[in-house]
Scaffold this active site. Structure first.
Site, short mmCIF file in Angstrom:
data_model
loop_
_atom_site.label_atom_id
_atom_site.label_comp_id
_atom_site.label_asym_id
_atom_site.label_seq_id
_atom_site.Cartn_x
_atom_site.Cartn_y
_atom_site.Cartn_z
N ASP A 70 0.83 -1.22 0.00
CA ASP A 70 0.00 0.00 0.00
C ASP A 70 0.86 1.26 0.00
O ASP A 70 0.64 2.19 0.77
CB ASP A 70 -0.93 -0.01 1.21
CG ASP A 70 -2.08 1.00 1.07
OD1 ASP A 70 -2.35 1.43 -0.06
OD2 ASP A 70 -2.69 1.34 2.10
N GLU A 100 2.23 -2.76 -5.15
CA GLU A 100 1.98 -1.35 -4.84
C GLU A 100 3.21 -0.65 -4.27
O GLU A 100 3.12 0.14 -3.33
CB GLU A 100 0.75 -1.17 -3.94
CG GLU A 100 -0.29 -0.26 -4.57
CD GLU A 100 -1.57 -0.12 -3.78
OE1 GLU A 100 -1.64 0.77 -2.91
OE2 GLU A 100 -2.50 -0.89 -4.05
N ASP A 211 -1.27 -9.79 -4.95
CA ASP A 211 -2.60 -9.26 -4.69
C ASP A 211 -3.43 -9.53 -5.94
O ASP A 211 -3.40 -8.76 -6.90
CB ASP A 211 -2.52 -7.76 -4.39
CG ASP A 211 -3.90 -7.15 -4.14
OD1 ASP A 211 -4.89 -7.89 -4.11
OD2 ASP A 211 -3.97 -5.92 -3.96
#
Length: 311
Positions: A70, A100, A211
């Site tokens: 994130d 990310e 992910d």
């Protein structure tokens, strides 16, 4: 999970560059490690493993972490980056799949971990995926970036051919299309991943992790090839590892609705050639479940820590 179009705030760039420049004190490092209880044993891969009688057994296993970090979230980002590095140092995995990532985040990690890990990245701008391979355990032979032809987001597939204790492995990571309305594109991407996994030579073991943003109904519609297994399912569907994106516990994002989803997944295709060792899932646990001293979790996703044995 990601919106796919968020930009990196200028202040965050500045904060991260300052952190990279000044480093961190021993006190800061300690504050970002997991909050293990006094007297609790260190997990495999920690700095005290050398004193463990089962060192030889543990060293024969392949350890892997997959984590959407994130990087696009600017909240307490430098502290969260420190936390991530502390987790990786604590567990010392052989392979790390990251999603990310952002450029300052990547530079931050390399400054601290490049002595021990080879870094491979799926991009240089915006946000991207990456791999880390422990230099003392994994030999990198080749790598490539495979583009998704119809993606609307900054997504691709990163593939690395490596050797682990003489065994040929094909490692893959990706960040599949986000959000429920993009299910059709996500399933196209999953089909491409499965095609690459099944087409690998029969003396190669293939591991995919990342992910995937997948719902079980989407996987059922695509269908897994007979030679590919979901590692979590192979281990008996442990309940404590079911949800990797859990807004009932993780408070990093201000999300009104509460949901629990298994976005992050690991898939294994074993080598089928006679005489080649079979890589078997041995254990799985979630990491990043503890809040850092800053009050945030390392990411809005939990990380997956998995070990494999060659049989």
């Amino acid at each position: 999970m990601s919106t796919g179009q968020r930009s990196l705030p200028l202040k965050l760039e500045t904060d991260m560059e300052q952190v990279c420049a000044v480093g961190e004190s021993p006190e800061e490092k300690a504050s970002c490690t997991t909050n293990r209880k006094e007297g609790e044993e260190n997990p495999p891969g920690s700095s005290d493993v050398a004193e463990n009688p089962s060192e030889v057994e543990e060293n024969s296993k392949l350890s892997l972490i997959s984590w959407n970090v994130d990087g696009l979230d600017g909240e307490e980002q430098p502290e969260r980056a420190r936390g991530l590095c502390s987790y990786l140092t604590l567990h010392s995995p052989d392979v790390v799949f990251l999603q990310e990532l952002i450029p300052p985040y990547s530079r931050f990690m390399k400054k601290r971990l490049a002595d021990n890990y080879t870094f491979i990245e799926g991009g240089k701008e915006g946000y991207f995926i990456g791999m880390m391979l422990k230099k003392s355990r994994i030999t990198l032979l080749d790598s490539e970036i495979v583009d998704y032809p119809t993606t609307r987001m900054m997504r691709n597939l990163l593939v690395a051919q490596v050797l682990f204790k003489g065994q040929k492995l094909c490692l893959m990571t990706s960040h599949l299309e986000s959000c429920k309305p993009n299910a059709a594109e996500r399933m196209r991407q999953l089909r491409l991943v499965m095609k690459r996994m099944t087409e690998a030579p029969d003396d190669v073991t293939v591991l995919f992790g990342g992910d995937a943003n997948l719902r079980d109904s989407e996987v059922a519609r695509v269908g897994l090839p007979d030679c590919v297994c979901d590692v979590w399912e192979q281990l008996g569907k442990p309940e404590n590892c079911r949800y990797t994106w859990d807004t009932t516990i993780n408070t990093n994002r201000e999300i009104q609705f509460k949901c629990q989803l298994r976005f992050d997944r690991l898939y294994l295709r074993r080598a089928s050639k006679d005489g080649v060792p079979q890589l078997e899932p041995d254990s799985m646990t979630l990491i990043g479940l503890e809040k850092l001293k800053c009050g945030c979790f390392t990411s809005d996703h939990w990380g997956i820590l998995c070990t494999f044995s060659a049989e």
